[in-house]
Design an enzyme around this catalytic site. Sequence first.
Site, PDB file in Angstrom:
ATOM      1  N   ASP A 124       0.835  -1.207   0.000  1.00 10.93           N
ATOM      2  CA  ASP A 124       0.000   0.000   0.000  1.00 10.93           C
ATOM      3  C   ASP A 124       0.870   1.257   0.000  1.00 10.93           C
ATOM      4  OD1 ASP A 124      -2.015   1.888   0.381  1.00 10.93           O
ATOM      5  OD2 ASP A 124      -2.190   1.488   2.526  1.00 10.93           O
TER       6      ASP A 124
ATOM      7  N   LYS B 152       0.301   3.845  -2.538  1.00  9.86           N
ATOM      8  CA  LYS B 152      -0.501   4.938  -3.120  1.00  9.86           C
ATOM      9  C   LYS B 152       0.334   5.796  -4.070  1.00  9.86           C
ATOM     10  CE  LYS B 152      -3.495   5.268   0.975  1.00  9.86           C
ATOM     11  NZ  LYS B 152      -2.745   4.371   1.884  1.00  9.86           N
TER      12      LYS B 152
ATOM     13  N   ASP C  16       2.558  10.111  -9.466  1.00 14.15           N
ATOM     14  CA  ASP C  16       3.650  10.819 -10.123  1.00 14.15           C
ATOM     15  C   ASP C  16       3.280  10.952 -11.604  1.00 14.15           C
ATOM     16  OD1 ASP C  16       6.349  11.777 -10.798  1.00 14.15           O
ATOM     17  OD2 ASP C  16       6.941  10.891  -8.890  1.00 14.15           O
TER      18      ASP C  16
END
Length: 229
Positions: free
Chosen positions: A58, A60, A63
């Site tokens: 996890d 997230k 970019d």
Amino acid sequence: MKLCVAFDLASKDECIRLVKELKGLDLWVKIGLRSYLRDGFLLIEELKKIAEFKIFLDLKLYDIPNTMADACEELAKLDVDMINIHASAGALAMQSIMKRLQGFKKRPLILAVSALTSFDEKGFYELYKQSLREAVLNFAKLSYENSLDGMVCSVFESLLIKEHTSYDFLTLCPGIRGLNDDKNDQARTATVREAKEARADFIVVGRPIYKSLNPRLSCEQILEQIHSK
């Protein structure tokens, strides 16, 4: 519905002790940003040696599209079972990721984060100038149309997402609490029963398990609730 236990603990040793204590149970393990930045892929390798839990990494990701595709490719090489990105990264990022992972015989599930469960309606609108419902639906449709596997969302959006995409489109719901548990920094919490009614595919439970006096018993009680009719 699967139970995913958050391993957001203060040290690697605590993570290892917890996975040993929960060994043999039917659950997934969530490794979050804190643990991964501190312990890296070595933690994943150690957990795999101890137990055969499926792993949700996890992080997230958010970019530019090529950087996200590069990152997802590297995470897929770790042989984890699920990773996530921010849906607000957009369609091009999603397309780049899914195209990049086509060559893997076994790729991880790719979920998109809609709105963090730490947001309440007021706080979300102040930042995004949209209601939670409107934004989550837009993010879900975008993710579904670009071949992602599902969404990270609160229980209160799970059924809504499925109704507007597909009932096979996965939903993973953090912020699961018992009736007497503290909400901590989660604004939109829900019970296991509410998650079942919302047809969530995964629920994430952290502090109510790893801060309990008997984490294994706490897991067993949640699993009983999941499997009860």
